[in-house]
Design a protein around this motif. Structure first.
Motif, PDB file in Angstrom:
ATOM      1  N   THR A  72      46.118  15.490   8.998  1.00  0.00           N
ATOM      2  CA  THR A  72      45.270  16.516   8.372  1.00  0.00           C
ATOM      3  C   THR A  72      43.837  16.514   8.877  1.00  0.00           C
ATOM      4  OG1 THR A  72      46.639  16.275   6.397  1.00  0.00           O
ATOM      5  CG2 THR A  72      44.612  17.514   6.170  1.00  0.00           C
ATOM      6  N   PRO A  73      43.055  15.518   9.112  1.00  0.00           N
ATOM      7  CA  PRO A  73      43.089  14.160   8.549  1.00  0.00           C
ATOM      8  C   PRO A  73      42.386  14.138   7.187  1.00  0.00           C
ATOM      9  CG  PRO A  73      41.308  14.317  10.130  1.00  0.00           C
ATOM     10  CD  PRO A  73      41.961  15.676  10.070  1.00  0.00           C
ATOM     11  N   SER A  74      42.860  13.251   6.308  1.00  0.00           N
ATOM     12  CA  SER A  74      42.247  13.133   4.982  1.00  0.00           C
ATOM     13  C   SER A  74      42.638  11.805   4.339  1.00  0.00           C
ATOM     14  CB  SER A  74      42.704  14.287   4.087  1.00  0.00           C
ATOM     15  OG  SER A  74      44.087  14.177   3.836  1.00  0.00           O
ATOM     16  N   PHE A  75      41.852  11.418   3.341  1.00  0.00           N
ATOM     17  CA  PHE A  75      42.198  10.241   2.538  1.00  0.00           C
ATOM     18  C   PHE A  75      41.617  10.393   1.141  1.00  0.00           C
ATOM     19  CE2 PHE A  75      38.031   8.991   4.141  1.00  0.00           C
ATOM     20  CZ  PHE A  75      37.436   8.394   3.028  1.00  0.00           C
ATOM     21  N   ASP A  76      42.285   9.776   0.203  1.00  0.00           N
ATOM     22  CA  ASP A  76      41.818   9.652  -1.184  1.00  0.00           C
ATOM     23  C   ASP A  76      42.062   8.217  -1.587  1.00  0.00           C
ATOM     24  OD1 ASP A  76      41.038  12.372  -2.183  1.00  0.00           O
ATOM     25  OD2 ASP A  76      43.066  12.826  -1.458  1.00  0.00           O
ATOM     26  N   MET A  77      41.070   7.602  -2.223  1.00  0.00           N
ATOM     27  CA  MET A  77      41.266   6.214  -2.649  1.00  0.00           C
ATOM     28  C   MET A  77      40.487   5.909  -3.909  1.00  0.00           C
ATOM     29  SD  MET A  77      39.013   3.968   0.098  1.00  0.00           S
ATOM     30  CE  MET A  77      39.973   2.554  -0.253  1.00  0.00           C
ATOM     31  N   VAL A 132      35.458   3.036  -8.371  1.00  0.00           N
ATOM     32  CA  VAL A 132      34.997   3.959  -7.329  1.00  0.00           C
ATOM     33  C   VAL A 132      36.148   4.875  -6.925  1.00  0.00           C
ATOM     34  CG1 VAL A 132      33.977   4.123  -5.024  1.00  0.00           C
ATOM     35  CG2 VAL A 132      33.430   2.156  -6.486  1.00  0.00           C
ATOM     36  N   SER A 133      35.875   6.185  -6.889  1.00  0.00           N
ATOM     37  CA  SER A 133      36.846   7.186  -6.410  1.00  0.00           C
ATOM     38  C   SER A 133      36.247   7.872  -5.198  1.00  0.00           C
ATOM     39  CB  SER A 133      37.133   8.224  -7.492  1.00  0.00           C
ATOM     40  OG  SER A 133      37.768   7.622  -8.583  1.00  0.00           O
ATOM     41  N   LEU A 134      36.966   7.844  -4.086  1.00  0.00           N
ATOM     42  CA  LEU A 134      36.480   8.428  -2.837  1.00  0.00           C
ATOM     43  C   LEU A 134      37.459   9.478  -2.325  1.00  0.00           C
ATOM     44  CD1 LEU A 134      35.394   5.146  -0.975  1.00  0.00           C
ATOM     45  CD2 LEU A 134      34.037   6.567  -2.517  1.00  0.00           C
ATOM     46  N   SER A 135      36.905  10.540  -1.730  1.00  0.00           N
ATOM     47  CA  SER A 135      37.738  11.596  -1.170  1.00  0.00           C
ATOM     48  C   SER A 135      37.082  12.125   0.101  1.00  0.00           C
ATOM     49  CB  SER A 135      37.903  12.736  -2.172  1.00  0.00           C
ATOM     50  OG  SER A 135      38.598  13.807  -1.563  1.00  0.00           O
ATOM     51  N   SER A 136      37.910  12.422   1.106  1.00  0.00           N
ATOM     52  CA  SER A 136      37.397  12.919   2.382  1.00  0.00           C
ATOM     53  C   SER A 136      37.352  14.440   2.436  1.00  0.00           C
ATOM     54  CB  SER A 136      38.275  12.395   3.518  1.00  0.00           C
ATOM     55  OG  SER A 136      39.583  12.925   3.384  1.00  0.00           O
ATOM     56  N   SER A 137      37.489  15.100   1.296  1.00  0.00           N
ATOM     57  CA  SER A 137      37.591  16.572   1.298  1.00  0.00           C
ATOM     58  C   SER A 137      36.361  17.255   1.900  1.00  0.00           C
ATOM     59  CB  SER A 137      37.828  17.087  -0.121  1.00  0.00           C
ATOM     60  OG  SER A 137      36.769  16.667  -0.966  1.00  0.00           O
ATOM     61  N   ALA A 138      35.193  16.628   1.846  1.00  0.00           N
ATOM     62  CA  ALA A 138      33.975  17.259   2.374  1.00  0.00           C
ATOM     63  C   ALA A 138      33.648  16.820   3.802  1.00  0.00           C
ATOM     64  CB  ALA A 138      32.804  16.947   1.455  1.00  0.00           C
ATOM     65  N   ILE A 139      34.525  16.020   4.419  1.00  0.00           N
ATOM     66  CA  ILE A 139      34.229  15.482   5.756  1.00  0.00           C
ATOM     67  C   ILE A 139      34.617  16.481   6.840  1.00  0.00           C
ATOM     68  CG2 ILE A 139      34.938  13.730   7.432  1.00  0.00           C
ATOM     69  CD1 ILE A 139      34.992  11.716   5.289  1.00  0.00           C
ATOM     70  N   THR A 140      33.740  16.604   7.837  1.00  0.00           N
ATOM     71  CA  THR A 140      34.038  17.471   8.983  1.00  0.00           C
ATOM     72  C   THR A 140      34.194  16.666  10.267  1.00  0.00           C
ATOM     73  OG1 THR A 140      31.668  17.783   9.371  1.00  0.00           O
ATOM     74  CG2 THR A 140      32.765  19.411   7.977  1.00  0.00           C
ATOM     75  N   SER A 142      35.551  14.625  13.358  1.00  0.00           N
ATOM     76  CA  SER A 142      36.805  14.698  14.116  1.00  0.00           C
ATOM     77  C   SER A 142      37.404  13.322  14.384  1.00  0.00           C
ATOM     78  CB  SER A 142      36.564  15.431  15.438  1.00  0.00           C
ATOM     79  OG  SER A 142      35.586  14.723  16.186  1.00  0.00           O
ATOM     80  N   ASN A 143      36.659  12.250  14.105  1.00  0.00           N
ATOM     81  CA  ASN A 143      37.144  10.887  14.375  1.00  0.00           C
ATOM     82  C   ASN A 143      38.039  10.332  13.272  1.00  0.00           C
ATOM     83  OD1 ASN A 143      35.605  10.923  16.696  1.00  0.00           O
ATOM     84  ND2 ASN A 143      33.866   9.911  15.722  1.00  0.00           N
ATOM     85  N   LEU A 144      38.072  10.996  12.134  1.00  0.00           N
ATOM     86  CA  LEU A 144      38.797  10.452  10.983  1.00  0.00           C
ATOM     87  C   LEU A 144      40.279  10.286  11.276  1.00  0.00           C
ATOM     88  CD1 LEU A 144      38.806   9.492   8.063  1.00  0.00           C
ATOM     89  CD2 LEU A 144      39.031  11.869   7.343  1.00  0.00           C
ATOM     90  N   GLY A 145      40.909  11.248  11.917  1.00  0.00           N
ATOM     91  CA  GLY A 145      42.346  11.164  12.215  1.00  0.00           C
ATOM     92  C   GLY A 145      42.682   9.974  13.087  1.00  0.00           C
ATOM     93  N   SER A 146      41.910   9.741  14.148  1.00  0.00           N
ATOM     94  CA  SER A 146      42.190   8.606  15.036  1.00  0.00           C
ATOM     95  C   SER A 146      41.924   7.277  14.336  1.00  0.00           C
ATOM     96  CB  SER A 146      41.354   8.711  16.314  1.00  0.00           C
ATOM     97  OG  SER A 146      39.983   8.710  16.006  1.00  0.00           O
ATOM     98  N   GLU A 147      40.924   7.256  13.463  1.00  0.00           N
ATOM     99  CA  GLU A 147      40.641   6.011  12.739  1.00  0.00           C
ATOM    100  C   GLU A 147      41.747   5.694  11.741  1.00  0.00           C
ATOM    101  OE1 GLU A 147      37.045   3.866  10.248  1.00  0.00           O
ATOM    102  OE2 GLU A 147      36.563   5.448  11.674  1.00  0.00           O
ATOM    103  N   LEU A 148      42.243   6.708  11.045  1.00  0.00           N
ATOM    104  CA  LEU A 148      43.354   6.489  10.107  1.00  0.00           C
ATOM    105  C   LEU A 148      44.610   6.064  10.861  1.00  0.00           C
ATOM    106  CD1 LEU A 148      42.847   9.495   7.650  1.00  0.00           C
ATOM    107  CD2 LEU A 148      42.434   7.072   7.168  1.00  0.00           C
ATOM    108  N   SER A 149      44.851   6.639  12.044  1.00  0.00           N
ATOM    109  CA  SER A 149      46.018   6.251  12.850  1.00  0.00           C
ATOM    110  C   SER A 149      45.909   4.811  13.332  1.00  0.00           C
ATOM    111  CB  SER A 149      46.152   7.181  14.061  1.00  0.00           C
ATOM    112  OG  SER A 149      46.393   8.494  13.627  1.00  0.00           O
TER     113      SER A 149
END
Length: 198
Positions: A72-77, A132-140, A142-149
């Motif tokens: 997507t990339p996205s995360f919720d934690m 703590v509740s974190l969400s990547s919904s506001a992130i733009t 492009s490195n997030l997908g490769s970091e999650l992978s």
């Protein structure tokens, strides 16, 4: 004639005794003044010296949930931890105003928690439990997908508390303390991998 000699000798010995008493008194006063200077110098170098309190995340981060989608990339934690405010270097209490801690991914905010105002006693540390509740919904980014992978998610926590250190109820000095921590999470294991605070 003998009595006149004795009077002169007694006057001389009486003057000598007075002189010796004055010398002793001067010595005692000098010793007292030197002792006071040593005490005041010691107090000003140790007790009266105000150091900046430390503001950190606790290392006991317990991940409750971590959902990530590299495509997507996205995360919720969600996780629990402690906020630690350490005033162990000061001989006075530290009263701080309300503040917050911002969690970021590469400079972009993914969550914020509030810190209520409070007080840390002298030579002590307070620990506050937070969720703590974190969400990547506001992130733009492009490195997030490769970091999650790659399996490791790296976040920063930054914050600032403003307050005053009160020394012996007579002296108050403004002190601001900053948090700057780097947190790495193992995405697959859903656990904390490392925590470093500056």
């Amino acid at each position: 004639m003998a009595w006149k000699t004795n009077d002169a000798e007694s006057l001389q010995s009486s003057d000598e005794l007075k002189r010796q008493k004055k010398i002793k008194m001067a010595i005692y006063i000098t010793i007292f003044v030197v002792f006071q200077i040593i005490v005041i110098t010691t107090m000003s170098l140790t007790v009266m010296k105000v150091k900046t309190p430390r503001f950190r995340l606790g290392s006991d981060i317990n991940v409750q949930s971590l959902e990530s989608v590299p495509a997507t990339p996205s995360f919720d934690m969600k996780f629990t931890t402690q906020i630690r405010i350490k005033n162990s270097a000061n001989w006075g209490s530290y009263k701080f105003n309300a503040g917050n801690v911002t969690f970021q991914y590469q400079g972009e905010t993914v969550g914020v928690i509030d810190i209520a105002k409070g007080k840390v006693g002298w030579l002590s540390t307070i620990k506050r439990n937070v969720e703590v509740s974190l969400s990547s919904s506001a992130i733009t980014s492009s490195n997030l997908g490769s970091e999650l992978s790659s399996g490791v998610l790296t976040l920063n926590s930054v914050g600032r508390l403003n307050g005053k250190v009160a020394i012996m109820f007579i002296m108050k000095k403004k002190k601001a303390t900053n948090m700057n921590c780097t947190i790495a999470f193992d995405v697959a294991a859903k656990t904390l991998k490392s925590l470093q605070c500056k």
